[in-house]
Motif scaffolding. Structure first.
Motif, PDB file in Angstrom:
ATOM      1  N   ASP A 124       0.879  -1.169   0.000  1.00 39.75           N
ATOM      2  CA  ASP A 124       0.000   0.000   0.000  1.00 39.75           C
ATOM      3  C   ASP A 124       0.913   1.214   0.000  1.00 39.75           C
ATOM      4  O   ASP A 124       1.589   1.487   0.989  1.00 39.75           O
ATOM      5  CB  ASP A 124      -0.872  -0.063   1.268  1.00 39.75           C
ATOM      6  CG  ASP A 124      -1.604   1.219   1.567  1.00 39.75           C
ATOM      7  OD1 ASP A 124      -2.015   1.902   0.619  1.00 39.75           O
ATOM      8  OD2 ASP A 124      -1.776   1.524   2.766  1.00 39.75           O
ATOM      9  N   ALA A 125       0.963   1.950  -1.128  1.00 41.80           N
ATOM     10  CA  ALA A 125       1.982   2.994  -1.273  1.00 41.80           C
ATOM     11  C   ALA A 125       1.478   4.193  -2.056  1.00 41.80           C
ATOM     12  O   ALA A 125       1.992   4.513  -3.132  1.00 41.80           O
ATOM     13  CB  ALA A 125       3.229   2.405  -1.941  1.00 41.80           C
ATOM     14  N   THR A 140       6.717  11.917  -3.121  1.00 43.72           N
ATOM     15  CA  THR A 140       6.929  11.328  -1.798  1.00 43.72           C
ATOM     16  C   THR A 140       6.017  10.118  -1.709  1.00 43.72           C
ATOM     17  O   THR A 140       4.828  10.207  -2.018  1.00 43.72           O
ATOM     18  CB  THR A 140       6.600  12.327  -0.678  1.00 43.72           C
ATOM     19  OG1 THR A 140       7.505  13.425  -0.751  1.00 43.72           O
ATOM     20  CG2 THR A 140       6.741  11.661   0.694  1.00 43.72           C
ATOM     21  N   ILE A 141       6.575   8.988  -1.300  1.00 47.28           N
ATOM     22  CA  ILE A 141       5.837   7.725  -1.283  1.00 47.28           C
ATOM     23  C   ILE A 141       5.574   7.318   0.154  1.00 47.28           C
ATOM     24  O   ILE A 141       6.510   7.210   0.960  1.00 47.28           O
ATOM     25  CB  ILE A 141       6.631   6.628  -2.012  1.00 47.28           C
ATOM     26  CG1 ILE A 141       6.916   7.055  -3.453  1.00 47.28           C
ATOM     27  CG2 ILE A 141       5.873   5.297  -1.974  1.00 47.28           C
ATOM     28  CD1 ILE A 141       7.927   6.182  -4.170  1.00 47.28           C
ATOM     29  N   PHE A 142       4.302   7.105   0.482  1.00 48.28           N
ATOM     30  CA  PHE A 142       3.903   6.632   1.809  1.00 48.28           C
ATOM     31  C   PHE A 142       3.701   5.123   1.711  1.00 48.28           C
ATOM     32  O   PHE A 142       2.613   4.653   1.398  1.00 48.28           O
ATOM     33  CB  PHE A 142       2.626   7.320   2.272  1.00 48.28           C
ATOM     34  CG  PHE A 142       2.721   8.827   2.295  1.00 48.28           C
ATOM     35  CD1 PHE A 142       3.768   9.463   2.933  1.00 48.28           C
ATOM     36  CD2 PHE A 142       1.761   9.605   1.669  1.00 48.28           C
ATOM     37  CE1 PHE A 142       3.862  10.845   2.961  1.00 48.28           C
ATOM     38  CE2 PHE A 142       1.827  10.995   1.697  1.00 48.28           C
ATOM     39  CZ  PHE A 142       2.892  11.617   2.352  1.00 48.28           C
ATOM     40  N   ALA A 143       4.759   4.382   1.968  1.00 50.04           N
ATOM     41  CA  ALA A 143       4.758   2.944   1.701  1.00 50.04           C
ATOM     42  C   ALA A 143       4.458   2.141   2.959  1.00 50.04           C
ATOM     43  O   ALA A 143       4.932   2.456   4.050  1.00 50.04           O
ATOM     44  CB  ALA A 143       6.114   2.521   1.134  1.00 50.04           C
ATOM     45  N   ILE A 165       8.707   6.931   2.695  1.00 53.56           N
ATOM     46  CA  ILE A 165       8.487   6.794   4.132  1.00 53.56           C
ATOM     47  C   ILE A 165       7.743   5.481   4.365  1.00 53.56           C
ATOM     48  O   ILE A 165       6.604   5.316   3.926  1.00 53.56           O
ATOM     49  CB  ILE A 165       7.659   7.976   4.674  1.00 53.56           C
ATOM     50  CG1 ILE A 165       8.360   9.296   4.368  1.00 53.56           C
ATOM     51  CG2 ILE A 165       7.423   7.838   6.177  1.00 53.56           C
ATOM     52  CD1 ILE A 165       7.497  10.509   4.592  1.00 53.56           C
ATOM     53  N   TRP A 166       8.403   4.542   5.053  1.00 52.51           N
ATOM     54  CA  TRP A 166       7.764   3.269   5.392  1.00 52.51           C
ATOM     55  C   TRP A 166       7.069   3.411   6.739  1.00 52.51           C
ATOM     56  O   TRP A 166       7.681   3.837   7.718  1.00 52.51           O
ATOM     57  CB  TRP A 166       8.794   2.143   5.434  1.00 52.51           C
ATOM     58  CG  TRP A 166       9.290   1.742   4.072  1.00 52.51           C
ATOM     59  CD1 TRP A 166      10.392   2.209   3.429  1.00 52.51           C
ATOM     60  CD2 TRP A 166       8.680   0.796   3.192  1.00 52.51           C
ATOM     61  NE1 TRP A 166      10.510   1.619   2.189  1.00 52.51           N
ATOM     62  CE2 TRP A 166       9.478   0.739   2.015  1.00 52.51           C
ATOM     63  CE3 TRP A 166       7.531  -0.009   3.272  1.00 52.51           C
ATOM     64  CZ2 TRP A 166       9.167  -0.087   0.947  1.00 52.51           C
ATOM     65  CZ3 TRP A 166       7.222  -0.840   2.195  1.00 52.51           C
ATOM     66  CH2 TRP A 166       8.022  -0.878   1.049  1.00 52.51           C
ATOM     67  N   LEU A 176      -1.834   7.605   6.202  1.00 49.62           N
ATOM     68  CA  LEU A 176      -0.938   8.764   6.167  1.00 49.62           C
ATOM     69  C   LEU A 176      -1.245   9.652   4.975  1.00 49.62           C
ATOM     70  O   LEU A 176      -1.172  10.888   5.065  1.00 49.62           O
ATOM     71  CB  LEU A 176       0.520   8.298   6.140  1.00 49.62           C
ATOM     72  CG  LEU A 176       1.583   9.392   6.252  1.00 49.62           C
ATOM     73  CD1 LEU A 176       1.380  10.253   7.492  1.00 49.62           C
ATOM     74  CD2 LEU A 176       2.976   8.765   6.261  1.00 49.62           C
ATOM     75  N   LYS A 177      -1.627   9.057   3.854  1.00 48.70           N
ATOM     76  CA  LYS A 177      -1.974   9.855   2.673  1.00 48.70           C
ATOM     77  C   LYS A 177      -3.179  10.748   2.946  1.00 48.70           C
ATOM     78  O   LYS A 177      -3.227  11.904   2.500  1.00 48.70           O
ATOM     79  CB  LYS A 177      -2.248   8.935   1.480  1.00 48.70           C
ATOM     80  CG  LYS A 177      -2.700   9.663   0.210  1.00 48.70           C
ATOM     81  CD  LYS A 177      -1.654  10.640  -0.296  1.00 48.70           C
ATOM     82  CE  LYS A 177      -2.167  11.504  -1.442  1.00 48.70           C
ATOM     83  NZ  LYS A 177      -2.449  10.763  -2.675  1.00 48.70           N
TER      84      LYS A 177
END
Length: 296
Positions: A124-125, A140-143, A165-166, A176-177
């Protein structure tokens, strides 16, 4: 892993974001397969070296890693189930779900994968950024998802983003998104309302920019939006309709009664969408607020 050894990646959904992402992958030398509901969007990518798949299932069969970047949960589920993506994935494949679909959406996707293809790794990213950062590999990736998959998607994320950002297990990235896009919504609303108020008070937008543009209250993102508003430029970097969708996802995931300001913002933006402004940039709210009575 070098780009020449990177596993092939399929990008499903070649809208403004998906197109930019595919461009970044090709620039990084990653073997890229693309599919879009309207094939015309893929033509220039073929010229850059992408393989164009005729169907979702065809793209999924060719790729070790599949990225979905579409509008909403219904589109993700249609691709995954109705159009055969999930069934076509090889055992051990990685599905990187990068669309913004909210908490309920990612939970639905995760349940489907667990029930139907548990040997497929779901990440989920969702991403922060618009068309230009996507094309420049500056997202920016919220992984979120299994730690064991991080090394496999490392080159992919390096090509797409300036930072990753994991944040835990599947679902944390989508949460977070929503927080990120709530901040974006209020930042845009602050700019739009301030400029519209200035106009009502007889001040020029350029005066506002000169007074606050270089100060601590205005982020670089807001400063760029101010400049576009001053030029009357409302072509979509982040379409109002999509921004509103994300606000609704945040309200759905939380106790909306506790977030009256966000609910009010959604109501105001809905007026803009209903007035036919949804395809323009979210800063077009400025134009709506400037009009007598608040509507164009």
């Amino acid at each position: 892993m070098s780009a020449t050894r990177q596993e092939p990646v399929a990008v499903l959904g070649i809208g403004a974001m998906g197109h930019g992402m595919a461009t970044s992958l090709l620039r990084a030398g990653i073997p890229t397969i693309v599919w879009n509901r309207r094939p015309a969007a893929t033509r220039d990518l073929a010229g850059l070296g992408a393989e164009v798949a005729e169907t979702v299932a065809d793209a999924a069969r060719r790729a070790a890693i599949v990225v979905t970047m579409v509008t909403d949960t219904d589109a993700v589920m249609s691709i995954a189930r109705d159009q055969g993506m999930l069934a076509a994935l090889a055992p051990g494949a990685v599905w990187v779900q990068m669309s913004t679909i909210g908490v309920a959406g990612i939970e639905q996707v995760a349940a489907m994968v667990e029930a139907e293809r548990p040997e497929v790794t779901l990440l989920d990213a969702p991403v922060s950024g618009s068309k230009d950062p996507a094309e420049q590999g500056q997202l920016t990736i919220f992984a979120s998802g299994p730690k064991g998959a991080r090394s496999r998607v490392g080159p992919l994320f390096e090509a797409l983003g300036q930072r990753t950002i994991w944040v835990g297990g599947v679902g944390a990235g989508s949460r977070l998104k929503l927080v990120n896009n709530t901040l974006v919504a209020f930042a845009a609303e602050g700019v739009a309302t301030s400029v519209a108020l200035a106009g009502r008070l007889g001040l020029e937008t350029e005066t506002v920019i000169e007074a606050v543009g270089g100060g601590p209250l205005v982020s670089p993102w807001q400063a760029a939006k101010l400049q576009r508003i001053a030029r009357g430029e409302f072509s979509a970097q982040f379409a109002l309709s999509l921004a509103l969708k994300d606000v609704h996802l945040a309200l759905q995931a939380a106790d909306s009664d506790r977030f009256a300001a966000l609910a009010g913002l959604a109501e105001e933006w809905q007026q803009g969408v209903d007035a036919g402004l949804g395809d323009q940039d979210l800063t077009v709210v400025t134009r709506m607020l400037e009009q007598q009575g608040g509507m164009p």
